[in-house]
Every structure is written in structure tokens, then in C-alpha cells.
Write a protein that holds these residues in place. Structure first.
Motif, PDB file in Angstrom:
ATOM      1  N   GLY A   1     -36.932 -21.631 -42.767  1.00 30.45           N
ATOM      2  CA  GLY A   1     -37.345 -21.847 -44.148  1.00 30.45           C
ATOM      3  C   GLY A   1     -38.161 -20.708 -44.728  1.00 30.45           C
ATOM      4  O   GLY A   1     -38.691 -20.817 -45.821  1.00 30.45           O
ATOM      5  N   LEU A   2     -38.266 -19.614 -43.990  1.00 33.36           N
ATOM      6  CA  LEU A   2     -39.083 -18.509 -44.482  1.00 33.36           C
ATOM      7  C   LEU A   2     -38.367 -17.780 -45.625  1.00 33.36           C
ATOM      8  O   LEU A   2     -37.146 -17.639 -45.613  1.00 33.36           O
ATOM      9  CB  LEU A   2     -39.371 -17.515 -43.353  1.00 33.36           C
ATOM     10  N   ALA A   3     -39.162 -17.299 -46.573  1.00 29.31           N
ATOM     11  CA  ALA A   3     -38.621 -16.495 -47.655  1.00 29.31           C
ATOM     12  C   ALA A   3     -38.544 -15.037 -47.179  1.00 29.31           C
ATOM     13  O   ALA A   3     -39.118 -14.701 -46.137  1.00 29.31           O
ATOM     14  CB  ALA A   3     -39.513 -16.604 -48.886  1.00 29.31           C
ATOM     15  N   ASN A   4     -37.852 -14.203 -47.932  1.00 21.89           N
ATOM     16  CA  ASN A   4     -37.664 -12.804 -47.536  1.00 21.89           C
ATOM     17  C   ASN A   4     -38.988 -12.088 -47.278  1.00 21.89           C
ATOM     18  O   ASN A   4     -39.119 -11.337 -46.317  1.00 21.89           O
ATOM     19  CB  ASN A   4     -36.871 -12.060 -48.610  1.00 21.89           C
ATOM     20  N   ARG A   5     -39.942 -12.374 -48.164  1.00 23.73           N
ATOM     21  CA  ARG A   5     -41.245 -11.715 -48.051  1.00 23.73           C
ATOM     22  C   ARG A   5     -41.869 -12.045 -46.680  1.00 23.73           C
ATOM     23  O   ARG A   5     -42.307 -11.182 -45.935  1.00 23.73           O
ATOM     24  CB  ARG A   5     -42.108 -12.244 -49.202  1.00 23.73           C
ATOM     25  N   ALA A   6     -41.827 -13.328 -46.320  1.00 22.29           N
ATOM     26  CA  ALA A   6     -42.432 -13.780 -45.061  1.00 22.29           C
ATOM     27  C   ALA A   6     -41.666 -13.212 -43.870  1.00 22.29           C
ATOM     28  O   ALA A   6     -42.252 -12.844 -42.850  1.00 22.29           O
ATOM     29  CB  ALA A   6     -42.449 -15.295 -44.994  1.00 22.29           C
ATOM     30  N   ILE A   7     -40.353 -13.164 -44.007  1.00 19.65           N
ATOM     31  CA  ILE A   7     -39.543 -12.606 -42.924  1.00 19.65           C
ATOM     32  C   ILE A   7     -39.907 -11.137 -42.712  1.00 19.65           C
ATOM     33  O   ILE A   7     -40.086 -10.673 -41.581  1.00 19.65           O
ATOM     34  CB  ILE A   7     -38.036 -12.747 -43.224  1.00 19.65           C
ATOM     35  N   ALA A   8     -40.040 -10.432 -43.839  1.00 14.73           N
ATOM     36  CA  ALA A   8     -40.397  -9.025 -43.763  1.00 14.73           C
ATOM     37  C   ALA A   8     -41.741  -8.850 -43.061  1.00 14.73           C
ATOM     38  O   ALA A   8     -41.893  -7.988 -42.181  1.00 14.73           O
ATOM     39  CB  ALA A   8     -40.448  -8.418 -45.169  1.00 14.73           C
ATOM     40  N   ASP A   9     -42.700  -9.730 -43.389  1.00 15.65           N
ATOM     41  CA  ASP A   9     -44.021  -9.669 -42.748  1.00 15.65           C
ATOM     42  C   ASP A   9     -43.892  -9.910 -41.247  1.00 15.65           C
ATOM     43  O   ASP A   9     -44.496  -9.227 -40.429  1.00 15.65           O
ATOM     44  CB  ASP A   9     -44.965 -10.704 -43.355  1.00 15.65           C
ATOM     45  N   ARG A  10     -43.121 -10.923 -40.921  1.00 10.85           N
ATOM     46  CA  ARG A  10     -43.011 -11.286 -39.511  1.00 10.85           C
ATOM     47  C   ARG A  10     -42.365 -10.180 -38.691  1.00 10.85           C
ATOM     48  O   ARG A  10     -42.758  -9.904 -37.576  1.00 10.85           O
ATOM     49  CB  ARG A  10     -42.197 -12.575 -39.377  1.00 10.85           C
TER      50      ARG A  10
ATOM     51  N   HIS B   1     -42.181  -7.047 -39.583  1.00 12.38           N
ATOM     52  CA  HIS B   1     -42.775  -5.752 -39.906  1.00 12.38           C
ATOM     53  C   HIS B   1     -41.744  -4.782 -40.473  1.00 12.38           C
ATOM     54  O   HIS B   1     -41.584  -3.666 -40.001  1.00 12.38           O
ATOM     55  CB  HIS B   1     -43.460  -5.125 -38.655  1.00 12.38           C
ATOM     56  N   VAL B   2     -40.940  -5.277 -41.395  1.00 13.97           N
ATOM     57  CA  VAL B   2     -39.987  -4.397 -42.090  1.00 13.97           C
ATOM     58  C   VAL B   2     -40.158  -4.626 -43.599  1.00 13.97           C
ATOM     59  O   VAL B   2     -40.884  -5.508 -44.019  1.00 13.97           O
ATOM     60  CB  VAL B   2     -38.529  -4.681 -41.690  1.00 13.97           C
ATOM     61  N   SER B   3     -39.431  -3.832 -44.360  1.00 18.12           N
ATOM     62  CA  SER B   3     -39.549  -3.973 -45.809  1.00 18.12           C
ATOM     63  C   SER B   3     -38.688  -5.134 -46.297  1.00 18.12           C
ATOM     64  O   SER B   3     -37.757  -5.566 -45.613  1.00 18.12           O
ATOM     65  CB  SER B   3     -39.081  -2.678 -46.486  1.00 18.12           C
ATOM     66  N   VAL B   4     -39.024  -5.631 -47.476  1.00 20.26           N
ATOM     67  CA  VAL B   4     -38.262  -6.728 -48.055  1.00 20.26           C
ATOM     68  C   VAL B   4     -36.813  -6.276 -48.292  1.00 20.26           C
ATOM     69  O   VAL B   4     -35.875  -7.049 -48.075  1.00 20.26           O
ATOM     70  CB  VAL B   4     -38.925  -7.187 -49.376  1.00 20.26           C
ATOM     71  N   ARG B   5     -36.661  -5.057 -48.688  1.00 19.83           N
ATOM     72  CA  ARG B   5     -35.309  -4.536 -48.924  1.00 19.83           C
ATOM     73  C   ARG B   5     -34.462  -4.600 -47.658  1.00 19.83           C
ATOM     74  O   ARG B   5     -33.287  -4.977 -47.701  1.00 19.83           O
ATOM     75  CB  ARG B   5     -35.388  -3.093 -49.406  1.00 19.83           C
TER      76      ARG B   5
ATOM     77  N   VAL C   1     -29.830 -10.011 -44.601  1.00 18.28           N
ATOM     78  CA  VAL C   1     -29.350 -11.316 -45.076  1.00 18.28           C
ATOM     79  C   VAL C   1     -27.917 -11.187 -45.583  1.00 18.28           C
ATOM     80  O   VAL C   1     -27.045 -11.991 -45.229  1.00 18.28           O
ATOM     81  CB  VAL C   1     -30.283 -11.863 -46.187  1.00 18.28           C
ATOM     82  N   THR C   2     -27.668 -10.140 -46.347  1.00 20.81           N
ATOM     83  CA  THR C   2     -26.310  -9.938 -46.854  1.00 20.81           C
ATOM     84  C   THR C   2     -25.334  -9.778 -45.697  1.00 20.81           C
ATOM     85  O   THR C   2     -24.260 -10.387 -45.683  1.00 20.81           O
ATOM     86  CB  THR C   2     -26.259  -8.668 -47.741  1.00 20.81           C
ATOM     87  N   ASN C   3     -25.724  -8.982 -44.705  1.00 25.30           N
ATOM     88  CA  ASN C   3     -24.860  -8.779 -43.542  1.00 25.30           C
ATOM     89  C   ASN C   3     -24.565 -10.095 -42.827  1.00 25.30           C
ATOM     90  O   ASN C   3     -23.425 -10.375 -42.454  1.00 25.30           O
ATOM     91  CB  ASN C   3     -25.518  -7.816 -42.540  1.00 25.30           C
ATOM     92  N   ILE C   4     -25.650 -10.837 -42.607  1.00 29.31           N
ATOM     93  CA  ILE C   4     -25.486 -12.124 -41.895  1.00 29.31           C
ATOM     94  C   ILE C   4     -24.501 -13.015 -42.640  1.00 29.31           C
ATOM     95  O   ILE C   4     -23.559 -13.567 -42.055  1.00 29.31           O
ATOM     96  CB  ILE C   4     -26.847 -12.842 -41.757  1.00 29.31           C
ATOM     97  N   PHE C   5     -24.707 -13.140 -43.953  1.00 27.59           N
ATOM     98  CA  PHE C   5     -23.830 -14.023 -44.724  1.00 27.59           C
ATOM     99  C   PHE C   5     -22.400 -13.543 -44.676  1.00 27.59           C
ATOM    100  O   PHE C   5     -21.465 -14.335 -44.604  1.00 27.59           O
ATOM    101  CB  PHE C   5     -24.342 -14.149 -46.167  1.00 27.59           C
ATOM    102  N   ASP C   6     -22.206 -12.236 -44.674  1.00 24.16           N
ATOM    103  CA  ASP C   6     -20.859 -11.696 -44.576  1.00 24.16           C
ATOM    104  C   ASP C   6     -20.227 -12.055 -43.240  1.00 24.16           C
ATOM    105  O   ASP C   6     -19.104 -12.548 -43.166  1.00 24.16           O
ATOM    106  CB  ASP C   6     -20.889 -10.172 -44.722  1.00 24.16           C
TER     107      ASP C   6
END
Lengths: 214, 588
Positions: free
Chosen positions: A165-174, A176-180, A186-191
Motif C-alpha cells: 500500500g505504499l505510495a511512490n514517495r514512500a517506496i522511494a524513501d524505503r 533510497h532511490v528517486s521517485v522518478r 512501476v511502469t516496467n512491472i505493470f508491463d
């Protein structure tokens, strides 16, 4: 944000109340059982309820039933269910009617204060919070899945976080990468999984969970 | 009555009959309506058959008054011959005693076969009749001149006559015969009909011949009382007399049946000797004693209670139940009891013969019943042990949850506070964080421990939910098919859960399976249901789950658990063909 807490253990009830108060929540009331919480909700305005699954009188699934009742009557109120143990079977039942404003966490998570507070906030805002144990159970069930096999280890981690349930921002924090970077993952995974990209938030969680439970 | 006395009684009866015959055939032919004079052979037959049957009955059942009454009827039957005498005294004695046999005859009918007058009405009827044939008869004779008697033109004087009052005598006669007589006959017919309706099958077998002839006889009597023309009356009287003669014969028929029953006991000895396995002992005894309601209860000295053949407690009939109980002893020890129709107790020799014949077999069956009872107790205690174990584990698990785990969690929360407050002291923060991590690990360990003690999810949410978690934790693809519309009893859920977990562990660890299916359903058969569990894997098979197994020893423990619940656990594991585990557990 107004929060109500129901747990039959006074120690934990008060501990969680203090913790959330310090994190800036307004703790409206605490209860020792589900019934009195449900009665009070008629008159009180609350954003999120934190419920223990086992409460009097039968100490089995009072919390689950109360969660269903709250979601049916006050859909705008978020419900975070805490449990001494987490079981995929229970998660599946709990999430059957959608994941908006719903959380299911192992009780021990309250000790990881920041993550817990974040989960409560997410649920209060209509997002979701699923315990990592449940997510990993779901993933392990799909171990032999070819689509999942194509994910990179990092994408795996992102998928897990999304399912929690984490949002992109939280995932990025966890991670240690950028939101971009997360957005790209995420796009890759969905593909790779052949999922239609939901805009954001809970729809995304739902798509991921649906995939994992398939 | 012993045989010598019986012989004497018979001699007396023969003498009485011959004397009566001699008396009634002397002197001028008498138109006095004496049967002995009109049909001596029939009259002798009636008298002697009653007396003879009475003697036989008394010998066979010395304590039953029935035989004595029959004998009395036979003797008194001959007293009417006294009326043939020319002596006024003897003639009058004949007049007085002529109807006495009726009293004993009805009495005998009422007490057959038990020997007692049961109920108010039979007692009243019999007493009324005795008064009628003795007192009322005497009263009538006080006012009856012998000349007024039918066909008694040349009869001697009635010495009892006090005053010749034909109207009074006629009035008394109406009361005596049409009134009391028909009342007694009708009443007796009713009583007999009711007894027949209430009788059990074995009772009816005894009652049938006597009641049938007795009832016909009474009916004939009733008709002859009502019939007006003398000719009709006489011919009906003949029919009546013939039927009457058949009454003791019918009783002898009953005795003959009893002989046949004894022969059946002989057959019982043969059947037991052949050791006919198929027929249970109680069925053999039922056949031998001709009582389909007979039950055998086996004595268990240990618990001082009776058992049925399957070793379950046997409820003995209450006192007010119409059942008789015959205790069976062997060498002074109580071994069993026969619960049977009370009419069987009439013939003590029959039942004791059967019991003697079946003694050894009864003792054998008793031992079997005792062993079965012990097995059942063992089974019950095994179940109690399993349940007690589960209960304890559940209690520990709950104690851990509600106690230690909650407290540790609360302490963790306090530590959080501490960390927050101690933000100036780096060492204190470090120590607190370390303590937190340590406590977190303890908590995780406790959770593992609790889950190992008892799967709480099973108690709280049932087998279907618990199995989803098991499936998720199984590292090989698992197809789960749970069809359980309701919660089954906890012990059944727990057993099924452990069987599945163990079978899955075997599939993963030993069988190197690449896939496994789990199928759980509840099957109904009438009101009983059983839970069926199938776990099938595609591994190497060859799982040894026998009593001395090593690889499948976990399954062996589960076999015991399943057996304690009355279920079965099958493991079919041919080498190279995968393993199928199937458990069937009654939910009852």
C-alpha cells in the motif's frame, strides 16, 4: 486527524494512543471492545479506527466483524485491523470488498513507530496498508509464476511495497532511490505482468493484489 | 402334587365317575334330564378329562391352583348323579351340589395360566358366581318342591323344602340363571377378550387354545340360556357339552406345546454345540424360548452393571415395566440376566433348561461384552487424552498471546518513548535501540512458539482460513480445494490440519514433489458426517508410514490421533508414483 482505538489490552491501547497522539493524531476515544466503539461511531466523527482482531466477548474475530460493519455503514472511515498473527486467508476475506481505507497489520508493527504512523495516516486518507508478511505469503504462492520470474530483484521489492500500500514517495524513501526511478520500475512491472496501469494509490494496490491472488 | 398323590387323585376321579354312572343307571329310567343317564359316555368324558387334566397340571405346576380347580370341576361334575338316587337325602344333596362345578370352572378360566385372580372385575365375577351356585341355589331349593322340577314327576322329596312357593322359586331361578348367570358369562367373555388384547405373543400362545374353547363354551351357554323352546335348548346344550369336553383337552394341547418348547431347548443345545457363528446368542435364545422380545444382559462385576452384547451399558427394566428378569448364575457367580416376557417365568423349568444349555456360551459372550466395554473406555480415554493435550496447548498459546506478547509489545512502545526523550544522549539511544531490536526478536520467537503450540487461526477462523496460510507457506505449487460450509468440531479441525501439514512437509522434504493438491470436504450420511482429507503429491513416493517408519513417523503419530477420534488414516505411497494421504474423521 481523528482516530479511535479498540483493543482489550489496556497496556497496548494506551501505548498506541500515546504514540499516535505524539505523532499528531487526535485520539478521540479508546475502547476495550468492538461493540462500544460501534455504538459511539453513531455520534462521533472519526477519520480512522485502529482495531484489534481478537476482542471480547469471544476473542476470535470481533475486530473483523466490526471492520466489516464500519466499512458498510461509514465508508469514509478508514479501518486498520491489528492482529497477533497475520494470515493470508484472513487478508483475502478482509480485502474482498475493496482495499480503500483499509489496513491489516501484524500487531508487532506498532513498535516500528514511523511505519505504523504512516500506515494509519494512509488508511485514514483512504489508502491501504497490508502487512509485509501477507504480501510475501502472496508472492511465495506465485513463486513458480513466469511473469513474476521476469521481474528484476529491485522490481520485486517495488512490487512488494506497492502491495503493502505504499505510495511512490514512500517506496522511494524505503529503497533510497528517486521517485522518478520508482515510477520507472512501476511502469516496467505493470508491463511485465500485463497489468493496466491504474492511475495511483489504492487502484494500483487492487491491481497488484488481484494479480497476486490470481 | 407329586406323582403318587396324582395317581390317587386319578383313582378317586375314576371311582367317582363309575359310581356316578352306576347310580344314574340304576332304578327305573329317569326323565330327570341327567346327562349321565342320557349320554353317559359324553358325561364321563367331560368329568374325567377335567379331572385328568387337573392332575397333570398339578403335577407339572404344583404351585398353580389351576390344576386343582380343574380337578375339582371334574369331580363335582359327577355330583349331579346323586339326583338319580331314590333316597330323599341323597337326591337333595345332588340338587344342592349340581351347579357347583360351574363355580370352579369359571374360577379356573379366570386364573389361567398365572394362577391368580388379577383385577377387581374377575374377582367380583368369580365371587358372584360362587354365591350364585351355592347360596342362591340353596335359597331356591328352600322354596322348590321336587315335583315342580322339570321332568321330576317321580323324584324323591326335597328335604330342603321349607315352604312350597313356586312363584318365589321361579323368581329366584330367573335371578340365578338369567340374571347372575348371564351377567357372569358376559362379564367373563369381556374379561377374556381384554386379556387377549393385552397379551404378548408368548402369552397368547399359552392362552389361545383354552380361551378359544372356553369362549365358545360360554357363548353356547349364553345362547342356551336365552333359547326358549326346549328342543333348541337341548340341542344347543349338546353343542355346549361337546365344546365343554374340549376345554381340558385344549389345556392338554397347551401342555403338549410346552413339551415342544422343551424340545426347542434341546435344539438350542445342538445349535450352541455347532458353534453357529452367524447367529448371536440372544437370537438363539429368542428362538428357543419363543419370546421375540427376549434380551440378554451381561453382568460386569468390575462396575456392578449390566452390559449389552456390544459392551454398552444395558438399562434394566424398571419395576413397573411388564418385563421379567431371570438372573443367570454359573458356579455361584452372577454372569448375565435374561430380560423377557413375564409369561416365560410361568414355566421355570423351560427357562432354567435354556439357561443351563447356554451357560458356557453366556459366559463367553459376557467376557466378549466386557472386553468390548473396556475397548470403548480405552477409546474414550484416548480421545480425552488427545483433547486434553490440545486444550493445554491452546491454553499455553493463549497465555503467551495475552500475557507475554502483549507485555513485550507494550515495553517496546515504552522504549520508543524512551528513545524519543533521550535524544541528547547518543549512547542511551543506541542502547535503547539495541534493547528494542532484541525485544522485537523475542516477540517474533514467541509468536513462532505460540504458532507451533497451537494454530490460533484454526480456533479463531476455522480450517479453510488456516489452510490458505498453510498453502501460502508451502514452497511448491499447491492446489487447495476446501469445501466446508460450516465449522466442524475443533478436534476434527485440528486433526485434519495436522494431517495436511505433515503430509505437505513430507511432500516437500522427502518426496521432492513439484506439485501437490489438498482436498477437504465434509460428507453427510443421514445425520452423521465425516470429514475427508486428501493430500496427493507427485513426488518419489515410497513413503514408509508403517508402525516402525522413520520417514513417515510424523504421520504415524497422526494415525494415532485420527484413530483416537474414531477415524482412519491411509498412506498409499508406491515407489515412483507419488504419495496419497487420505484421512476420514467422523465429525459426530
Amino acid at each position: 486527524m481523528r482516530v479511535a482505538i479498540a483493543d482489550d489490552s489496556v497496556l497496548l491501547r494506551e501505548g498506541v494512543a500515546r504514540l499516535l497522539a505524539e505523532a499528531g493524531f487526535e485520539v478521540v476515544a479508546t475502547y476495550g471492545d468492538a461493540e462500544s466503539l460501534l455504538v459511539d461511531l453513531e455520534t462521533r466523527s472519526v477519520d480512522v479506527c485502529v482495531l484489534d482482531i481478537k476482542m471480547p466477548p469471544t476473542f476470535t474475530d470481533e475486530g473483523l466483524r466490526a471492520a466489516a460493519a464500519i466499512r458498510a455503514r461509514w465508508p469514509q472511515v478508514g479501518v486498520l485491523v491489528l492482529s497477533q498473527y497475520v494470515e493470508l486467508g484472513l487478508a483475502v476475506r478482509l480485502l474482498a470488498d475493496g482495499v480503500e481505507g483499509l489496513g491489516y497489520l501484524l500487531k508487532d508493527r506498532v513498535a516500528e513507530v514511523e511505519e505504523f504512523v504512516d500506515a494509519v495516516r494512509r488508511v485514514a486518507e483512504g489508502g491501504s496498508a497490508l502487512d509485509p508478511t501477507v504480501v510475501s505469503q502472496m508472492l511465495s504462492r506465485r513463486q513458480a509464476d513466469e511473469d513474476l520470474g521476469r521481474l528484476t530483484p529491485r522490481e520485486h521489492l517495488v512490487l512488494e511495497a506497492m502491495a503493502q500500500g505504499l505510495a511512490n514517495r514512500a517506496i522511494a524513501d524505503r529503497l533510497h532511490v528517486s521517485v522518478r526511478a520508482v515510477e520507472k520500475h512501476v511502469t516496467n512491472i505493470f508491463d511485465k505482468l500485463g497489468l493496466v496501469v491504474g492511475a495511483h494509490g489504492d487502484r494500483r494496490v487492487l491491481a497488484v493484489l488481484r494479480f497476486l491472488r490470481r | 402334587m407329586d406323582r403318587r398323590l396324582g395317581l390317587l387323585a386319578l383313582t378317586v376321579a375314576v371311582a367317582a365317575g363309575l359310581g356316578a354312572l352306576a347310580l344314574s343307571s340304576t332304578g327305573s329310567p329317569t326323565p330327570r334330564g341327567l346327562m349321565l343317564a342320557d349320554a353317559p359316555a359324553l358325561a364321563l368324558l367331560i368329568g374325567w378329562s377335567f379331572a385328568g387334566a387337573g392332575v397333570v397340571a398339578s403335577v407339572l405346576r404344583p404351585h398353580n391352583r389351576f390344576g386343582l380347580l380343574l380337578y375339582g370341576t371334574g369331580l363335582m361334575w359327577f355330583t349331579s348323579a346323586l339326583m338319580a338316587s331314590d333316597s330323599p337325602l341323597v337326591f337333595s344333596l345332588g340338587l344342592l351340589t349340581a351347579p357347583w362345578w360351574l363355580g370352579t370352572f369359571f374360577h379356573a378360566l379366570h386364573i389361567f395360566p398365572g394362577g391368580r385372580l388379577d383385577g377387581t372385575w374377575p374377582r367380583r365375577l368369580v365371587v358372584l358366581l360362587y354365591v350364585d351356585v351355592t347360596v342362591v341355589q340353596a335359597l331356591r331349593l328352600l322354596f322348590t318342591s321336587s315335583a315342580d322340577l322339570p321332568g321330576c314327576a317321580d323324584c324323591p322329596r326335597n328335604v330342603l323344602l321349607v315352604s312350597d312357593q313356586p312363584h318365589v322359586a321361579d323368581a329366584i331361578l330367573v335371578v340365578q340363571q338369567a340374571g347372575v348367570g348371564s351377567l357372569v358369562i358376559g362379564g367373563t367373555l369381556l374379561v377374556l377378550a381384554r386379556r387377549w388384547r393385552a397379551a404378548t405373543a408368548p402369552q397368547r400362545r399359552v392362552l389361545a387354545p383354552v380361551l378359544a374353547t372356553g369362549a365358545v363354551c360360554l357363548a353356547v351357554q349364553a345362547v342356551s340360556l336365552a333359547a326358549q323352546p326346549a328342543s333348541v335348548r337341548q340341542s344347543v346344550g349338546w353343542v355346549g357339552a361337546l365344546t365343554f369336553a374340549a376345554v381340558p383337552v385344549s389345556f392338554l394341547l397347551g401342555l403338549l406345546r410346552q413339551r415342544l418348547d422343551r424340545a426347542a431347548v434341546g435344539q438350542l443345545v445342538v445349535d450352541l454345540g455347532e458353534g453357529r457363528e452367524g447367529d448371536p446368542l440372544d437370537a438363539l435364545l429368542r428362538t428357543a424360548l419363543k419370546d421375540p422380545s427376549l434380551q440378554v444382559a451381561y453382568w460386569r462385576p468390575e462396575t456392578q452393571e449390566y452390559l449389552d452384547g456390544d459392551g454398552r451399558p444395558f438399562p434394566m427394566p424398571a419395576r413397573d415395566e411388564a418385563r421379567a428378569v431371570t438372573r443367570v448364575e454359573r458356579e455361584g457367580r452372577r454372569i448375565a440376566a435374561l430380560v423377557h416376557d413375564p409369561s416365560l417365568a410361568e414355566d421355570a423349568t423351560l427357562i432354567s433348561g435354556a439357561v443351563a444349555a447356554a451357560g458356557l456360551a453366556l459366559e463367553n459372550e459376557r467376557l466378549h461384552a466386557e472386553v468390548r466395554a473396556q475397548l470403548q473406555e480405552l477409546q474414550a480415554s484416548r480421545l480425552r487424552l488427545v483433547e486434553a493435550g490440545d486444550r493445554e496447548r491452546r491454553r499455553f498459546e493463549r497465555d503467551l498471546h495475552d500475557g507475554a506478547q502483549q507485555r513485550i509489545l507494550a515495553v517496546l512502545l515504552l522504549l520508543n518513548q524512551l528513545v524519543r526523550r533521550a535524544d541528547t544522549d547518543a549512547t542511551a539511544r543506541e542502547l535503547a535501540a539495541e534493547a528494542k531490536a532484541e525485544l522485537g526478536r523475542s516477540l517474533a520467537e514467541l509468536r513462532e512458539l505460540a504458532a507451533g503450540l497451537h494454530p490460533a487461526v484454526l480456533t479463531d477462523h476455522g480450517l479453510a482460513v488456516a489452510l490458505e496460510g498453510v498453502a501460502a507457506r508451502t514452497p511448491i505449487p499447491l492446489e487447495l480445494d476446501v469445501d466446508l460450509p460450516r465449522r466442524v468440531p475443533q478436534r476434527v479441525e485440528v486433526a485434519a490440519y495436522y494431517v495436511i501439514c505433515e503430509a505437505l512437509a513430507n511432500a516437500v522434504k522427502h518426496a521432492a514433489a513439484s506439485g501437490v493438491t489438498v482436498h477437504v470436504c465434509e460428507r453427510w450420511d443421514g445425520d452423521d458426517s465425516t470429514m475427508e482429507v486428501h493430500v496427493v503429491d507427485d513426488g518419489v513416493g515410497g513413503l514408509d508410514a508403517g508402525p516402525c517408519a522413520s520417514s513417515g513417523s510424523g504421520l504415524q503419530g497422526l494415525r494415532d490421533r485420527v484413530a483416537a477420534l474414531g477415524g482412519t488414516l491411509e498412506v498409499i505411497s508406491p515407489a515412483g508414483e507419488g504419495t496419497r494421504v487420505r484421512a476420514v474423521i467422523p465429525c459426530g
